[in-house]
Write an enzyme that holds these catalytic residues in place. Structure first.
Site, PDB file in Angstrom:
ATOM      1  N   LYS A  89      40.696  43.376  77.322  1.00 26.38           N
ATOM      2  CA  LYS A  89      39.481  44.184  77.194  1.00 26.38           C
ATOM      3  C   LYS A  89      39.301  45.088  78.408  1.00 26.38           C
ATOM      4  O   LYS A  89      38.925  46.263  78.282  1.00 26.38           O
ATOM      5  CB  LYS A  89      38.274  43.263  76.992  1.00 26.38           C
ATOM      6  CG  LYS A  89      38.391  42.449  75.706  1.00 26.38           C
ATOM      7  CD  LYS A  89      37.285  41.413  75.549  1.00 26.38           C
ATOM      8  CE  LYS A  89      37.544  40.558  74.304  1.00 26.38           C
ATOM      9  NZ  LYS A  89      36.516  39.522  74.097  1.00 26.38           N
ATOM     10  N   GLU A 137      39.589  28.277  71.845  1.00 27.63           N
ATOM     11  CA  GLU A 137      40.749  28.237  70.962  1.00 27.63           C
ATOM     12  C   GLU A 137      41.242  26.796  70.890  1.00 27.63           C
ATOM     13  O   GLU A 137      40.877  25.966  71.737  1.00 27.63           O
ATOM     14  CB  GLU A 137      41.854  29.146  71.527  1.00 27.63           C
ATOM     15  CG  GLU A 137      41.476  30.615  71.604  1.00 27.63           C
ATOM     16  CD  GLU A 137      41.338  31.265  70.234  1.00 27.63           C
ATOM     17  OE1 GLU A 137      42.137  30.945  69.340  1.00 27.63           O
ATOM     18  OE2 GLU A 137      40.406  32.067  70.052  1.00 27.63           O
ATOM     19  N   LEU A 197      28.878  45.141  70.318  1.00 29.45           N
ATOM     20  CA  LEU A 197      28.183  45.864  71.391  1.00 29.45           C
ATOM     21  C   LEU A 197      28.807  47.245  71.558  1.00 29.45           C
ATOM     22  O   LEU A 197      30.030  47.377  71.577  1.00 29.45           O
ATOM     23  CB  LEU A 197      28.300  45.104  72.722  1.00 29.45           C
ATOM     24  CG  LEU A 197      27.711  43.703  72.784  1.00 29.45           C
ATOM     25  CD1 LEU A 197      27.950  43.116  74.185  1.00 29.45           C
ATOM     26  CD2 LEU A 197      26.230  43.729  72.475  1.00 29.45           C
ATOM     27  N   GLY A 253      39.203  36.044  59.475  1.00 33.63           N
ATOM     28  CA  GLY A 253      37.747  35.947  59.574  1.00 33.63           C
ATOM     29  C   GLY A 253      37.069  37.305  59.577  1.00 33.63           C
ATOM     30  O   GLY A 253      36.145  37.558  58.792  1.00 33.63           O
ATOM     31  N   VAL A 254      37.510  38.205  60.443  1.00 31.13           N
ATOM     32  CA  VAL A 254      36.851  39.512  60.557  1.00 31.13           C
ATOM     33  C   VAL A 254      37.112  40.356  59.312  1.00 31.13           C
ATOM     34  O   VAL A 254      36.179  40.953  58.755  1.00 31.13           O
ATOM     35  CB  VAL A 254      37.327  40.248  61.834  1.00 31.13           C
ATOM     36  CG1 VAL A 254      36.779  41.670  61.867  1.00 31.13           C
ATOM     37  CG2 VAL A 254      36.895  39.477  63.075  1.00 31.13           C
ATOM     38  N   GLU A 291      35.745  50.344  68.684  1.00 29.75           N
ATOM     39  CA  GLU A 291      34.570  49.790  69.351  1.00 29.75           C
ATOM     40  C   GLU A 291      34.634  48.274  69.511  1.00 29.75           C
ATOM     41  O   GLU A 291      34.236  47.728  70.543  1.00 29.75           O
ATOM     42  CB  GLU A 291      33.315  50.181  68.562  1.00 29.75           C
ATOM     43  CG  GLU A 291      32.023  49.769  69.212  1.00 29.75           C
ATOM     44  CD  GLU A 291      31.914  50.301  70.627  1.00 29.75           C
ATOM     45  OE1 GLU A 291      32.210  49.516  71.548  1.00 29.75           O
ATOM     46  OE2 GLU A 291      31.555  51.469  70.803  1.00 29.75           O
ATOM     47  N   VAL A 316      43.163  39.946  56.557  1.00 27.50           N
ATOM     48  CA  VAL A 316      42.030  39.377  55.829  1.00 27.50           C
ATOM     49  C   VAL A 316      41.746  37.991  56.392  1.00 27.50           C
ATOM     50  O   VAL A 316      41.555  37.024  55.654  1.00 27.50           O
ATOM     51  CB  VAL A 316      42.310  39.321  54.311  1.00 27.50           C
ATOM     52  CG1 VAL A 316      40.997  39.221  53.531  1.00 27.50           C
ATOM     53  CG2 VAL A 316      43.093  40.520  53.838  1.00 27.50           C
ATOM     54  N   ALA A 322      32.969  43.062  70.841  1.00 32.65           N
ATOM     55  CA  ALA A 322      32.628  42.995  69.411  1.00 32.65           C
ATOM     56  C   ALA A 322      31.698  44.145  69.028  1.00 32.65           C
ATOM     57  O   ALA A 322      32.034  45.305  69.247  1.00 32.65           O
ATOM     58  CB  ALA A 322      32.033  41.634  69.052  1.00 32.65           C
TER      59      ALA A 322
END
Lengths: 371, 371
Positions: free
Chosen positions: A238, A223, A169, A13-14, A162, A11, A167
């Site tokens: 990624k 960061e 996209l 930010g995202v 995904e 829990v 993110a």
């Protein structure tokens, strides 16, 4: 009304944005999809809020988001109640059509995710770590439903990830569609770091490397330790996820990563690192000049080709999609048999809690409607 | 092994390429997806080849493709056998897990498509026509599974129509993901015609309109009558499909379409039209100059915004994704709450039989794996 129950790991930010978006879209999902997304459990590393009813009520959910935004720990929020590890939460909370959503940034969720898949639950990952440790873990997470005769079908149904690459996209969705059609992907090249895109755009504008990095740091684009961006490891994760998505068997150690600072600057404090940045200015100025002399521009590129991942600064044609990119947007080029000589390109915001949470929510809805 | 049986309407360029790709990818689909895609029936407007066995064998399928490529009619290929209309083919051939694939360019397939959906079969459309006639037909085609209480759930499972807009580019998939997440789409702007992209790039390079159009015609980039491209109706169909994909209720007659030639040139023969083109050169030269004076460029744009579709030449910022586009590639910008100020962009080949057939095959595989 279809019901897909949610168990949320993380829990931050995202995860917080996801809870808000689920709550805000309840009417939309009911009207448009005849779909309800009750949340059964919300967990951080220290504890969990779990319901034994149909759902945690929305007021409590929004309270939890606020509590966590103030750096609270769920162990304190749910004080008095029993504490559960993630596997126990699945035992207690999950029921048919449950979707486990991992918005943490740790590989410690892997055992619980695998247990969930074995029980026939589905999984949405915003978390790159489980997909970038051992290949065998990737296989188990993404190919749940392996058949008895050893076939490893590309199910595309039990797990979605995904947002681990670009993110919101639709990078993985596009890759999966290309593979489903039997198109042959020869090369994927992408700019997957908004921070490094900002730096590269600054260099192209004639600014000094030290100046651009310090500005990005001051603006909060990096960061807290900017080397976490400049080192390229997050970009390499990624690239690895895309390479594995192509069906290649490859480990993180095999990725070639060239960061934007030399190894001898690894041991410095953040302040000392920022102070030492001007020593790199001439090097980058030379790289930019050499690229320009060839009619090219410098970008921080992840290339997935020839069975490997190569991540680092690279000169690209100024007129190519990557060469035309400015600023912090992500961009991915898919070079394939049918997308040749010009590639299939995706471009747009590749980070941010709301865009990422929206991508997670798309994954959830797609999974919920797939059965 | 999963089986999804195919009934194919239309064996023109896209349908023929689809048959070839299905045959070529049998091992790929078996290995990667544990999936078999037998073809039960192949139909053109004049006849059908239908099997009552498990599948038409691959040698026959490839023969049919060659036969059709030589302008043959299936009524002649299957001579002696009974002839069936499309609805009869569904009666005879279809079985559980059948997918009807419409690669024609006619609305006459609609009754058969609706019958198929009513029986629980699924549908893949490469054909824009059924989705751009009356709104009510669009609703029935795309929202099969309407619930008894009048809910019209956005199923995303019974029908796919990805290639109706941008061929293999995942335009509809992206739109569906944005909507599923509850993101708010304020504007979609796209270049959906490779032919008109070629013309606009030529104008930007300082060439005369007449010269560029004639070259495109000679190279076979346009339809035999170039007004079929220059009129903008095909682009408007794509815009309408996007607008309806947003949930708007809108008819083709409500789209504002500005073509690249005046109405008084409609009645000319093709030769006379090509001869008369220089009369338009000054007009377009002026438009290009006026755009350039504002730092902008001229593009042929479909805009879906404010409840309507506007299609025609438009000035756009030179630095925008549409402004940076060159040549025949398609490009779509999604401007949304989370993709702001920069849009989510898709770019790449938006036409061609192989890229389109590959997109159809992706739709088939996704549908086949969705149950």
């Amino acid at each position: 009304m279809h019901h897909a129950s949610i168990v949320l790991f993380g829990v931050g930010g995202v995860g917080g944005a996801l809870i808000r978006q689920i709550v805000q879209n309840r009417a939309h999902h009911a009207t448009e999809y005849d779909l309800a997304l009750p949340i059964l459990a919300v967990c951080d590393r220290d504890g969990a809020v779990v319901t034994l009813d149909d759902a945690i009520d929305d007021a409590t959910l929004l309270n939890i988001v606020d509590f966590k935004a103030n750096k609270g720990r769920l162990a304190n929020y749910s004080q008095g109640g029993p504490q559960h590890d993630l596997a126990a939460v699945i035992d207690i909370a999950a029921r048919p059509h449950t979707i486990i959503v991992d918005c943490t940034a740790t590989e410690t969720t892997v055992p619980a995710l695998l247990t969930a898949l074995e029980r026939g639950y589905r999984v949405v990952l915003a978390n790159k770590k489980p997909l970038t440790i051992q290949q065998e873990v990737y296989d188990r997470l993404t190919r749940a439903g392996e058949t008895a005769d050893g076939h490893a079908p590309r199910q595309m149904t039990a797990t979605r990830w995904e947002t681990t690459c670009g993110a919101g996209l639709p990078v993985i969705a596009t890759l999966n569609r290309l593979i489903a059609s039997g198109d042959s992907v020869s090369r994927i090249a992408g700019a997957f770091s908004g921070t490094l895109g900002f730096v590269m755009t600054g260099l192209q504008q004639g600014r000094r490397f030290s100046e651009v990095v310090r500005e990005a740091h001051q603006l909060g684009f990096t960061e807290p330790d900017p080397r976490d961006d400049l080192g390229g490891v997050d970009v390499a994760r990624k690239a690895l996820i895309l390479a594995r998505g192509l069906g290649w068997r490859i480990e993180m150690e095999q990725a070639s990563i060239t960061g934007l600072y030399p190894p001898e600057m690894t041991g410095l404090s953040v302040t000392a690192f920022l102070d030492a940045l001007p020593s790199l200015d001439a090097h980058f100025q030379q790289m930019v000049d050499e690229a320009a002399a060839q009619g090219k521009v410098l970008r921080y590129v992840a290339t997935v080709a020839d069975g490997g991942c190569v991540v680092g600064p690279q000169t690209v044609d100024a007129a190519s999609p990557l060469g035309q990119l400015r600023g912090a947007d992500n961009l991915v080029e898919f070079h394939t048999r049918w997308y040749h000589p010009t590639p299939l390109v995706l471009q747009g915001r590749g980070a941010g809690v709301d865009a990422t949470a929206a991508g997670v929510l798309s994954d959830i809805v797609e999974l919920a409607l797939s059965k």
